[in-house]
Design a protein around this motif. Structure first.
Motif: not given
Length: 342
Positions: A59-61, A79-81, A92-99, A116-122
């Motif tokens: 899991k990569i955030g 990133f999402a694709s 699995t790429v988990i994307v968080r964006s902020m305006y 919460s997502e327990h990512i392995d890398g960022l």
């Protein structure tokens, strides 16, 4: 079942070339590798090796700010694709964006991915703040979570790599182009998107000012204005400068405020004998339209595809293959778009 040989026959290459492309080995030109992977997806191919790799799902955030920007939205889509495009199903790429560009907001998104997502890398587009630097160091040194920064960097943070432009060099390129079209005289107004929080604005302006001072001493660089991401304010700033300064021949935009400036330049075009030259950053649909219309002279690009792909690739290689990045600084190409090549 689809085989590598069938893919090779379809693409007109050898089976070994297909194997190297599907498993991201060296020795295949990138455009050929992408064509092979696209054909494999189309034919429904899944290799035994990739199926086996699914036993360890990484899991990569990803955290980005300034999602009001079309360039950042393009990054989000890439990133999402990523897993689908690169044929790496055990990522699995988990994307968080902020305006916005709020420091605490960015820290909260990072913490959410960790707890919460327990990512392995960022992969992080960092805001310019020591709290963000300290969080990167905590992730790396205390939690064993590798971090790759992209787009902008925090040089003294313990990240394994940076992927993105040399913003000072990009600012210099903008000044060189502006100086040429202004033919070495007149005044130019820099308009920044933000005064703080994001390194790109200040670094691009630093490069722009230095290039102008060194090579175009007869061009007067006006005191920089800031739009604070407000298109209406950017329009008013540009309109006032156009009306009040008869020597104004250029406007340089480091990031935001483009649409407002375009409106002001187009509105004032009939009132001036000389064209107002405009140089901007990021190859987006809106900027390209303004080049075709003649409002914008040059766009400085920063290779969105590499920024939206290489950070995940570096983290995956580090996690899966224990490979430290060959280069800590992975500078993306500075590209120039103008009416002759859009």
């Amino acid at each position: 079942m689809v085989t590598m040989q069938q893919i090779a026959d379809r693409c007109g290459v050898s089976r070994g070339t297909v194997d190297r492309a599907l498993h991201h080995k060296e020795g295949v030109r990138e455009e050929v590798a992408e064509r092979i992977r696209a054909t494999a997806r189309e034919m429904g191919y899944i290799s035994n090796r990739l199926v086996m790799q699914q036993t360890r799902q990484w899991k990569i955030g990803v955290v980005l700010h300034s999602s009001h920007s079309m360039f950042v939205r393009m990054l989000c889509d890439l990133f999402a694709s990523f897993s689908e495009r690169e044929l790496i199903p055990n990522v699995t790429v988990i994307v968080r964006s902020m305006y916005d560009m709020d420091i605490q907001h960015q820290l909260t998104l990072i913490d959410e991915l960790v707890t919460s997502e327990h990512i392995d890398g960022l992969a992080l587009m960092p805001l310019a703040n020591t709290l963000v630097r300290d969080r990167i160091n905590d992730l790396s040194e205390k939690m064993g979570i590798p971090v790759v920064t992209f787009n902008t960097d925090i040089a003294d943070a313990n990240r394994i790599a940076y992927v993105g432009p040399d913003n000072i060099a990009a600012g210099r390129a903008a000044a060189a182009l502006m100086g040429m079209v202004m033919q070495g005289h007149g005044s130019v107004l820099p308009i920044l998107g933000q005064r703080s929080g994001h390194y790109a604005d200040s670094q691009r302006y630093t490069g722009f000012w230095a290039e102008m001072a060194e090579n175009f001493p007869n061009i007067r660089v006006l005191h920089p204005e800031c739009s604070f991401l407000d298109e209406s304010l950017a329009e008013r700033i540009a309109a006032r400068a156009i009306q009040s300064d008869s020597s104004l021949r250029g406007i340089y935009l480091t990031s935001a405020g483009r649409e407002g400036v375009y409106r002001a330049v187009n509105a004032g075009a009939d009132e001036r004998s000389e064209k107002i030259h405009v140089v901007v950053h990021d190859i987006t649909d809106g900027n390209v339209r303004m080049v075709k219309k003649g409002t914008v002279d040059f766009i400085i690009g920063q290779d969105v595809k590499t920024q939206g792909t290489l950070p995940i690739r570096l983290l995956y290689d580090y996690l899966e293959r224990h490979q430290f990045p060959k280069e800590r600084m992975n500078m993306t190409d500075i590209t120039i778009k103008f009416r002759g090549n859009v």
